[in-house]
Design a protein around this motif. Structure first.
Motif, PDB file in Angstrom:
ATOM      1  N   ASN A 104     -32.910  14.378 125.585  1.00 54.76           N
ATOM      2  CA  ASN A 104     -32.723  13.126 126.296  1.00 54.76           C
ATOM      3  C   ASN A 104     -31.230  13.011 126.603  1.00 54.76           C
ATOM      4  O   ASN A 104     -30.441  13.824 126.138  1.00 54.76           O
ATOM      5  CB  ASN A 104     -33.144  11.946 125.423  1.00 54.76           C
ATOM      6  N   THR A 105     -30.846  11.986 127.336  1.00 57.37           N
ATOM      7  CA  THR A 105     -29.407  11.846 127.609  1.00 57.37           C
ATOM      8  C   THR A 105     -28.676  11.503 126.322  1.00 57.37           C
ATOM      9  O   THR A 105     -29.164  10.732 125.509  1.00 57.37           O
ATOM     10  CB  THR A 105     -29.120  10.752 128.655  1.00 57.37           C
ATOM     11  N   VAL A 106     -27.493  12.100 126.153  1.00 54.21           N
ATOM     12  CA  VAL A 106     -26.740  11.905 124.907  1.00 54.21           C
ATOM     13  C   VAL A 106     -25.290  11.491 125.177  1.00 54.21           C
ATOM     14  O   VAL A 106     -24.446  11.616 124.315  1.00 54.21           O
ATOM     15  CB  VAL A 106     -26.764  13.194 124.047  1.00 54.21           C
ATOM     16  N   ASN A 119     -27.209  14.870 131.197  1.00 50.16           N
ATOM     17  CA  ASN A 119     -26.004  15.238 130.464  1.00 50.16           C
ATOM     18  C   ASN A 119     -25.188  16.198 131.324  1.00 50.16           C
ATOM     19  O   ASN A 119     -25.726  17.179 131.818  1.00 50.16           O
ATOM     20  CB  ASN A 119     -26.372  15.954 129.169  1.00 50.16           C
ATOM     21  N   GLY A 120     -23.906  15.913 131.480  1.00 47.92           N
ATOM     22  CA  GLY A 120     -23.065  16.824 132.264  1.00 47.92           C
ATOM     23  C   GLY A 120     -22.571  17.976 131.388  1.00 47.92           C
ATOM     24  O   GLY A 120     -22.483  17.846 130.164  1.00 47.92           O
ATOM     25  N   PHE A 121     -22.277  19.107 132.020  1.00 46.06           N
ATOM     26  CA  PHE A 121     -21.745  20.255 131.281  1.00 46.06           C
ATOM     27  C   PHE A 121     -20.525  20.781 132.024  1.00 46.06           C
ATOM     28  O   PHE A 121     -20.414  20.623 133.241  1.00 46.06           O
ATOM     29  CB  PHE A 121     -22.799  21.365 131.168  1.00 46.06           C
ATOM     30  N   ASP A 122     -19.621  21.451 131.293  1.00 49.05           N
ATOM     31  CA  ASP A 122     -18.436  22.043 131.931  1.00 49.05           C
ATOM     32  C   ASP A 122     -18.857  23.249 132.774  1.00 49.05           C
ATOM     33  O   ASP A 122     -19.848  23.919 132.466  1.00 49.05           O
ATOM     34  CB  ASP A 122     -17.434  22.482 130.861  1.00 49.05           C
ATOM     35  N   SER A 123     -18.050  23.530 133.804  1.00 49.59           N
ATOM     36  CA  SER A 123     -18.391  24.658 134.690  1.00 49.59           C
ATOM     37  C   SER A 123     -18.166  25.988 133.952  1.00 49.59           C
ATOM     38  O   SER A 123     -17.408  26.069 132.976  1.00 49.59           O
ATOM     39  CB  SER A 123     -17.513  24.629 135.936  1.00 49.59           C
ATOM     40  N   PHE A 124     -18.812  27.021 134.465  1.00 47.98           N
ATOM     41  CA  PHE A 124     -18.625  28.381 133.928  1.00 47.98           C
ATOM     42  C   PHE A 124     -17.133  28.747 133.987  1.00 47.98           C
ATOM     43  O   PHE A 124     -16.574  29.278 133.018  1.00 47.98           O
ATOM     44  CB  PHE A 124     -19.451  29.357 134.779  1.00 47.98           C
ATOM     45  N   GLU A 125     -16.468  28.421 135.119  1.00 45.73           N
ATOM     46  CA  GLU A 125     -15.073  28.820 135.306  1.00 45.73           C
ATOM     47  C   GLU A 125     -14.181  28.145 134.255  1.00 45.73           C
ATOM     48  O   GLU A 125     -13.280  28.760 133.684  1.00 45.73           O
ATOM     49  CB  GLU A 125     -14.583  28.448 136.716  1.00 45.73           C
ATOM     50  N   ALA A 135     -22.759  16.456 137.833  1.00 51.01           N
ATOM     51  CA  ALA A 135     -22.722  15.593 136.653  1.00 51.01           C
ATOM     52  C   ALA A 135     -21.517  15.952 135.796  1.00 51.01           C
ATOM     53  O   ALA A 135     -21.424  17.047 135.268  1.00 51.01           O
ATOM     54  CB  ALA A 135     -24.000  15.750 135.843  1.00 51.01           C
ATOM     55  N   ALA A 136     -20.546  15.021 135.695  1.00 52.36           N
ATOM     56  CA  ALA A 136     -19.349  15.309 134.919  1.00 52.36           C
ATOM     57  C   ALA A 136     -19.709  15.225 133.446  1.00 52.36           C
ATOM     58  O   ALA A 136     -20.607  14.496 133.058  1.00 52.36           O
ATOM     59  CB  ALA A 136     -18.283  14.278 135.256  1.00 52.36           C
ATOM     60  N   LYS A 137     -18.994  16.003 132.623  1.00 50.53           N
ATOM     61  CA  LYS A 137     -19.297  15.962 131.194  1.00 50.53           C
ATOM     62  C   LYS A 137     -18.727  14.665 130.622  1.00 50.53           C
ATOM     63  O   LYS A 137     -17.522  14.447 130.611  1.00 50.53           O
ATOM     64  CB  LYS A 137     -18.689  17.175 130.498  1.00 50.53           C
ATOM     65  N   ALA A 138     -19.634  13.816 130.158  1.00 49.07           N
ATOM     66  CA  ALA A 138     -19.191  12.538 129.584  1.00 49.07           C
ATOM     67  C   ALA A 138     -19.037  12.714 128.076  1.00 49.07           C
ATOM     68  O   ALA A 138     -19.433  13.727 127.515  1.00 49.07           O
ATOM     69  CB  ALA A 138     -20.235  11.471 129.888  1.00 49.07           C
TER      70      ALA A 138
END
Ligand SMILES: C[S@@+](CC[C@H](N)C(=O)[O-])C[C@H]1O[C@@H](n2cnc3c(N)ncnc32)[C@H](O)[C@@H]1O
Length: 272
Positions: free
Chosen positions: A224-226, A177-183, A11-14
């Motif tokens: 919820n989705t944001v 909801n997408g989140f950025d990767s740890f890296e 899931a890409a961070k939108a």
């Protein structure tokens, strides 16, 4: 054995819709604490990273929600002035009614309504994942005194991968909801001007007896989705299909829902 999940962390961070964030959490203010199993566990771990030797004059809790961690911070640092900040008015009203040992402030973590160098310690648990981590680091670096500490938890990509994978087999809407990767977050951190004392990722998995309980709890938490697009449709037919797909992930403990939790302790150099 648990089936292999195809969509791990896709899931890409939108773009985040902050009005939706505020509205979802405001609605959840009175139900949040009873559903916040993982959130309490994570916050307790963040608390363990608080500097033991420090006697901070001013402490800030970012994304303070119902104020339970803010109240604990007040108890932990009885001589400090503790402020809880949140975007959701419903959360702030609830927090104010529960705790009078802290000050409460309405605001956005990405644009803090405070003067530079006004805090000695900034705490945040499971709130900054809906912000740009780069911007958050800049803002916290600005409001911290030289030598000040930022202790936090957040989320990384791969969070709720099971729900994401199950929805992908039902429709093409965005439900997670997408989140950025740890890296990626680690790279921003290295460029931030903070001295990194620790930054690590830990997988936490909750298990549910059935899907509808999981969905009810997510709603009670305000999770919820944001994202900034149309909300995914939740017709009865789709929910039944979702349930069928999710059942294929069942393990002995129940239906899994995993979170990639980030824990960090950062210090602003004394002579920045
Ligand atoms: C999951 S709750 C966590 C609450 C609390 N820190 C805890 O551990 O129980 C996230 C909180 O962050 C707030 N929040 C999300 N984005 C925010 C932003 N950009 N600025 C301020 N608060 C924000 C939400 O309104 C919500 O109250």
């Amino acid at each position: 054995m648990q089936p292999k999940l195809k969509a791990a962390g896709c899931a890409a961070k939108a773009r985040i819709n902050k009005q939706r964030v505020a509205a979802n959490f405001s609605r959840a203010a009175t139900t949040y604490d009873s559903a916040a199993v993982l959130q309490k566990r994570v916050a307790a771990r963040v608390m363990m990273g608080l500097p033991t030797e420090a006697r901070p004059g001013c402490v800030l809790d970012l994304g303070s929600g119902t104020g339970s961690q803010t109240a604990l911070l007040s108890g932990h640092f009885p001589d400090s002035h503790v402020t809880g900040l949140d975007l959701a008015m419903g959360m702030l009203q609830f927090a104010r009614s529960q705790c009078d040992s802290a000050s409460w402030c309405s605001g956005d973590i990405e644009s803090l309504p405070f003067k530079s160098e006004s805090f000695d310690l900034v705490f945040s648990s499971l709130a900054i994942q809906w912000c740009s981590f780069e911007t958050v680091l800049e803002e916290i670096h600005r409001v911290l005194q030289p030598g000040g500490v930022f202790v936090f938890s957040s989320l990384a990509s791969g969070t709720m991968v099971e729900l994401e994978e199950a929805w992908q087999q039902v429709d093409r809407d965005v439900h997670i909801n997408g989140f950025d990767s740890f890296e990626q977050q680690q790279r921003w951190l290295l460029e931030s001007g903070f001295k990194q004392q620790s930054f690590r990722q830990q997988t936490e998995t909750l298990y549910y007896p059935e899907l509808f309980q999981m969905l009810r709890e997510l709603k009670a938490l305000g999770v919820n989705t944001v994202h900034d697009g149309p909300p995914g449709l939740m017709s009865r037919g789709r929910l039944i299909r979702l349930q069928e797909v999710y059942e294929s992930f069942r393990v002995a403990a129940g239906l899994p829902l995993s979170y990639q939790v980030l824990y960090g302790i950062l210090r602003k150099p004394a002579h920045a």
